[in-house]
Design a protein around this motif. Structure first.
Motif, PDB file in Angstrom:
ATOM      1  N   UNK A  12      15.528  31.515 -29.728  1.00 56.08           N
ATOM      2  CA  UNK A  12      15.782  32.132 -28.493  1.00 56.08           C
ATOM      3  C   UNK A  12      16.498  31.370 -27.392  1.00 56.08           C
ATOM      4  N   UNK A  13      16.344  29.899 -27.591  1.00 56.29           N
ATOM      5  CA  UNK A  13      17.122  28.930 -26.484  1.00 56.29           C
ATOM      6  C   UNK A  13      18.497  28.976 -26.904  1.00 56.29           C
ATOM      7  N   UNK A  14      19.082  29.446 -27.994  1.00 52.56           N
ATOM      8  CA  UNK A  14      20.509  29.343 -28.585  1.00 52.56           C
ATOM      9  C   UNK A  14      21.134  30.630 -28.468  1.00 52.56           C
ATOM     10  N   UNK A  15      22.417  30.355 -28.104  1.00 53.05           N
ATOM     11  CA  UNK A  15      23.273  31.474 -27.927  1.00 53.05           C
ATOM     12  C   UNK A  15      23.452  31.834 -29.590  1.00 53.05           C
ATOM     13  N   UNK A  16      23.694  33.135 -30.042  1.00 52.26           N
ATOM     14  CA  UNK A  16      23.881  33.497 -31.294  1.00 52.26           C
ATOM     15  C   UNK A  16      25.124  32.977 -32.059  1.00 52.26           C
ATOM     16  N   UNK A  17      26.210  32.593 -31.136  1.00 52.87           N
ATOM     17  CA  UNK A  17      27.342  32.180 -31.711  1.00 52.87           C
ATOM     18  C   UNK A  17      27.406  30.849 -31.316  1.00 52.87           C
ATOM     19  N   UNK A  18      26.345  30.004 -30.959  1.00 52.72           N
ATOM     20  CA  UNK A  18      26.617  28.513 -30.676  1.00 52.72           C
ATOM     21  C   UNK A  18      27.245  27.693 -31.652  1.00 52.72           C
ATOM     22  N   UNK A  19      27.919  26.503 -31.033  1.00 51.01           N
ATOM     23  CA  UNK A  19      28.413  25.831 -31.840  1.00 51.01           C
ATOM     24  C   UNK A  19      27.409  24.586 -32.272  1.00 51.01           C
ATOM     25  N   UNK A  20      27.407  24.225 -33.580  1.00 52.71           N
ATOM     26  CA  UNK A  20      26.607  23.292 -33.893  1.00 52.71           C
ATOM     27  C   UNK A  20      27.629  22.021 -34.564  1.00 52.71           C
ATOM     28  N   UNK A  21      27.316  20.986 -34.225  1.00 49.01           N
ATOM     29  CA  UNK A  21      27.965  19.731 -34.941  1.00 49.01           C
ATOM     30  C   UNK A  21      27.425  18.373 -35.024  1.00 49.01           C
ATOM     31  N   UNK A  22      27.800  17.942 -36.031  1.00 47.90           N
ATOM     32  CA  UNK A  22      27.035  16.551 -36.190  1.00 47.90           C
ATOM     33  C   UNK A  22      28.312  15.638 -36.549  1.00 47.90           C
ATOM     34  N   UNK A  23      28.200  14.333 -37.094  1.00 40.10           N
ATOM     35  CA  UNK A  23      29.326  13.618 -37.615  1.00 40.10           C
ATOM     36  C   UNK A  23      29.881  13.908 -38.639  1.00 40.10           C
TER      37      UNK A  23
END
Length: 127
Positions: A12-23
């Motif tokens: 619930x802390x994240x927007x449903x369309x949140x951008x997730x990125x790693x290297x």
């Protein structure tokens, strides 16, 4: 929470369309992130994490964390991945939901991957 170690995330802390990125990859979508974490559970057999840093911007919309992470992988030779791992969270000013979650490593990505294929140089104590 140590979401990348436990597979548990405060959804619930994240927007449903949140951008997730790693290297290596980036994608949008909270549910895809949750699904990816669920797949990691059986792959990590031991872990250790020690906080190194935590900063919040003046407007409280950016949070930067840094953790020293050690992960033992569920492979026959029990490789241990170990490096400082950072996450920058960007929060929406009105909803306070995280809309950007960007991970960084204090190691070149391929140097991290190479740790999978070598004998461990560090150990993880039993808890």
């Amino acid at each position: 929470r140590q979401y990348f170690l436990s597979g548990e995330v405060d959804v619930e802390a994240y927007d449903p369309d949140c951008l997730f990125a790693d290297p290596f990859v980036s994608f949008n979508g909270r549910q895809r992130f949750v699904d990816n974490l669920a797949n990691l559970g059986s792959f990590i057999t031991k872990y250790d994490a020690r906080p190194l840093g935590y900063e919040v911007s003046d407007d409280e919309c950016t949070v930067q964390t840094k953790i020293m992470v050690k992960l033992e992988l569920n492979l026959p030779w029990k490789p241990v991945l170990a490096w400082p791992w950072g996450v920058r969270y960007e929060l929406d000013a009105s909803s306070k939901l995280i809309f950007e979650h960007v991970e960084s490593w204090d190691i070149e990505p391929w140097a991290g991957v190479k740790q999978i294929f070598r004998k461990p140089t560090v150990t993880i104590a039993d808890k």
